[in-house]
Structures are given as structure tokens and as C-alpha cells.
Design an enzyme around this catalytic site. Structure first.
Site, short mmCIF file in Angstrom:
data_model
loop_
_atom_site.label_atom_id
_atom_site.label_comp_id
_atom_site.label_asym_id
_atom_site.label_seq_id
_atom_site.Cartn_x
_atom_site.Cartn_y
_atom_site.Cartn_z
N ARG A 171 11.99 8.27 54.32
CA ARG A 171 10.57 8.20 53.96
C ARG A 171 10.29 7.56 52.61
NH1 ARG A 171 8.46 8.52 58.93
NH2 ARG A 171 9.11 10.42 60.02
N ALA A 182 -5.93 26.58 61.06
CA ALA A 182 -7.33 26.26 61.33
C ALA A 182 -7.90 27.15 62.44
CB ALA A 182 -7.46 24.79 61.72
N ASP A 232 16.86 22.55 52.46
CA ASP A 232 18.03 22.44 51.59
C ASP A 232 18.19 21.00 51.12
OD1 ASP A 232 19.98 20.89 53.27
OD2 ASP A 232 19.87 22.63 54.58
N LEU A 233 19.00 20.80 50.10
CA LEU A 233 19.09 19.50 49.44
C LEU A 233 19.66 18.42 50.36
CD1 LEU A 233 18.70 17.86 46.85
CD2 LEU A 233 20.97 18.64 46.10
N HIS A 234 20.62 18.76 51.17
CA HIS A 234 21.20 17.77 52.09
C HIS A 234 20.13 17.21 53.02
CE1 HIS A 234 23.51 15.84 55.22
NE2 HIS A 234 23.17 16.77 56.08
N ARG A 237 8.49 15.79 62.03
CA ARG A 237 9.60 15.31 62.86
C ARG A 237 10.95 15.63 62.22
NH1 ARG A 237 8.65 11.77 66.88
NH2 ARG A 237 10.60 10.66 66.52
N GLN A 296 4.00 13.03 61.08
CA GLN A 296 5.22 12.27 60.83
C GLN A 296 6.26 13.16 60.15
OE1 GLN A 296 3.71 8.91 58.44
NE2 GLN A 296 4.42 7.56 60.06
N TYR A 308 -1.19 25.90 57.06
CA TYR A 308 -2.54 26.46 57.00
C TYR A 308 -3.10 26.56 58.42
CZ TYR A 308 -7.43 26.74 55.30
OH TYR A 308 -8.72 27.12 55.01
#
Length: 303
Positions: free
Chosen positions: A223, A123, A212-214, A112, A109, A121
Site C-alpha cells: 500500500r 452504523a 503485528d510488525l511482520h 483485504r 481495500q 464503528y
């Protein structure tokens, strides 16, 4: 949340060392640096690095040099103006790099949001740990009857226990088979890049995520919303606490104008205008669809 001894030692070493710098820092965020903030049963978020603070936003908006501000109040006022009128570029001058441990289905999720830099990481190269996200009983819900991609009511005790038992048993069995396939004890061992196919979506992965903050605000708007899936929402809520410590003026403006704000369509504004003029309006006379009407009424705390 579980950290290996090596991870704990690395974090303690990073926090014990300091470097002199001429750049501006965010005092509130310094306290969060390198610390693993627990999320879910085995996950965490930790700040690895950052650039900029509230002053960097106003500096970029004014294209000034040095601190260049007249007062703290004028900085806060400018940041609120920028947020209120969707002037996003100054917020892009701040960046943060995070180390996140999260279940694979949450990561799918999260990914996206394509406006960040990510390194996950591998695998193919390394062996994933035997760690799986198992929901708490109060997060075992039935399918929603009104939202095809959301939760409904809680499952009752026996049904919830049955589901939890299945989740735990399947996770254990899949990992046992994963270990058996890659084992070189008496066999050549299957390639890790193939064996990983057998692992379930609730196994934990890790990544570095720089944004970045935006674009971080855009992520949090979606979210941290109450309609987002619980498992990604708790990560977003943890990030909200971190951002509030990093850029308190910007985060407060984000809360006021985006996170806790509502958006009304032109049709909804017209319905509201009619109501304020004393007209009795219901779903049938509003001109809104049933879903639009439900969303409109929810703004006023009505279903």
C-alpha cells in the site's frame, strides 16, 4: 481533519497521564502515542498502544532473556539479516494498535489484509457523521489506458470542476436523505441498519486496527507502493513514519530489502545477464511479454 471536542479532550487527558512500567518501550513512538495524525481531508491515524521494539525482535531471534544484546551494531546487523533472508517470526513479536478514521471505500481495500484484528464503528448502533472524502483537484484523474484499475492523466479544469460538483452534491443529498429517514420528528424513523444503505462509499468510518510488525510490513509493501491507489497510499505513508519512529532498525531494513527493492524473475535475470555480457536485447528478443518488458525496463528508469 476534524476532531470533536470530546475527542480532543480525551486525547489531551491520555497524553497528560503516565504510568510506571517495567516493560521495554520505544522512545520514538512514545511521542506519537494518542496524537491524531491528519490524513486526507477528514481522516487520521493515531497510535493507541504497542508492544515491543527493535530489541524485542533480536531477543526473540536469539530466544534470550532481558536485553541480552552485545551491542547496538550487532542488533542492527541481526535485524538486517532476518529481513534479508525472510525470517519473519521475530518481527511478529512486535504489535501495534491504531485508531484510524478513513473513507469507507479505502476501508474496503484495507480490510483485504486479513491478518489483523479489527473493530469498526457500528452504523447499526450509532449515527455516522456528515463527513465525506472529496478529492483535491490535483487528484481528479481520467481512467488509465494501460492499467484497468488505475488513474491516467489529470482531467482539465472544467471537467474536474464538474466532477467535484457532482461528488459534493451527491454526498450532501445522500446524507440529507439518511438524516430524514432516521429522524423521529413526526415519524417513527427508519432503523439505522437500513438507513445506512443510502450512504455513499466516500463517507468516513473509524476502526481500531491491531497488527503485528511482520504483517504490517506486508501491508506497507503493497500500500505504500507508488502503484497503490493514492487514497490508501497516503495512509500507508503516514504509517511508515510511525513505524520508523517505533522500530528504526527494522524499518530501515524493510526499506532496503522490501519497500525500495525490486524483484526480478528468472527470465529477467537472464536478460540482464545477456545485457551485461554486451548483447543488445530488446522486447522482441528478450522472451518477455510486453508488460514484463515494460516492468523490467522501469527498474532502470526507462519506459
Amino acid at each position: 481533519m476534524s476532531l470533536s471536542r470530546e475527542q480532543v479532550n480525551a486525547i489531551n487527558h491520555e497524553r497528560a497521564s503516565s504510568n510506571r512500567t517495567l516493560r521495554s518501550i520505544a522512545e520514538g513512538l512514545e511521542e506519537h502515542l494518542y496524537v491524531a495524525k491528519p490524513v486526507l481531508d477528514h481522516g487520521f491515524i493515531r497510535v493507541i498502544d504497542y508492544m515491543g521494539n527493535d530489541a524485542a525482535i533480536t531477543q526473540a531471534a536469539r530466544v534470550s532473556y532481558g536485553k541480552g544484546t552485545k551491542s547496538v551494531q550487532s542488533d542492527e546487523g541481526l535485524i538486517r539479516y532476518l529481513m534479508r533472508h525472510s525470517h519473519s517470526t521475530p518481527f511478529e513479536m512486535c504489535e501495534i494498535k491504531l485508531h484510524v478514521k478513513l473513507p469507507v471505500f479505502v476501508a474496503r481495500q484495507w480490510i483485504r489484509h486479513r491478518t489483523a484484528n479489527v473493530n469498526e464503528y457500528s452504523a447499526r448502533y450509532s449515527i455516522l457523521d456528515r463527513e465525506f472524502y472529496i478529492p483535491e483537484p490535483d487528484q481528479i484523474h481520467a481512467q488509465s489506458n494501460v492499467n484497468s484499475q488505475g488513474r491516467g492523466g489529470l482531467l482539465d479544469g472544467d471537467e474536474a470542476a464538474r466532477v467535484l460538483a457532482i461528488l459534493k452534491a451527491d454526498s450532501t443529498r445522500c446524507y440529507d436523505n439518511y438524516e430524514a429517514m432516521i429522524s423521529q420528528d413526526g415519524q417513527q424513523g427508519l432503523a439505522r441498519e437500513l438507513a445506512r444503505m443510502n450512504l455513499p462509499a466516500n463517507v468516513y468510518t473509524q476502526w481500531y486496527w491491531k497488527v503485528d510488525l511482520h504483517n504490517l510490513f506486508h501491508f506497507l509493501k503493497l500500500r505504500a507502493d507508488e502503484h497503490a491507489q493514492y487514497e490508501i497510499r497516503v495512509y500507508a505513508q503516514g504509517l511508515c513514519n510511525i513505524v520508523a519512529a517505533w522500530v528504526p532498525f527494522a524499518y530501515k531494513a524493510f526499506e532496503d530489502y522490501q519497500l525500495d527493492a525490486v524483484s526480478l524473475s528468472a527470465q529477467m535475470v537472464e536478460v540482464l545477464r545477456r545485457m551485461l555480457n554486451g548483447e543488445k536485447v530488446d522486447q522482441d528478443t528478450s522472451g518477455l511479454s510486453r508488460r514484463e518488458w515494460r516492468e523490467f525496463m522501469s527498474v532502470f528508469g526507462e519506459s
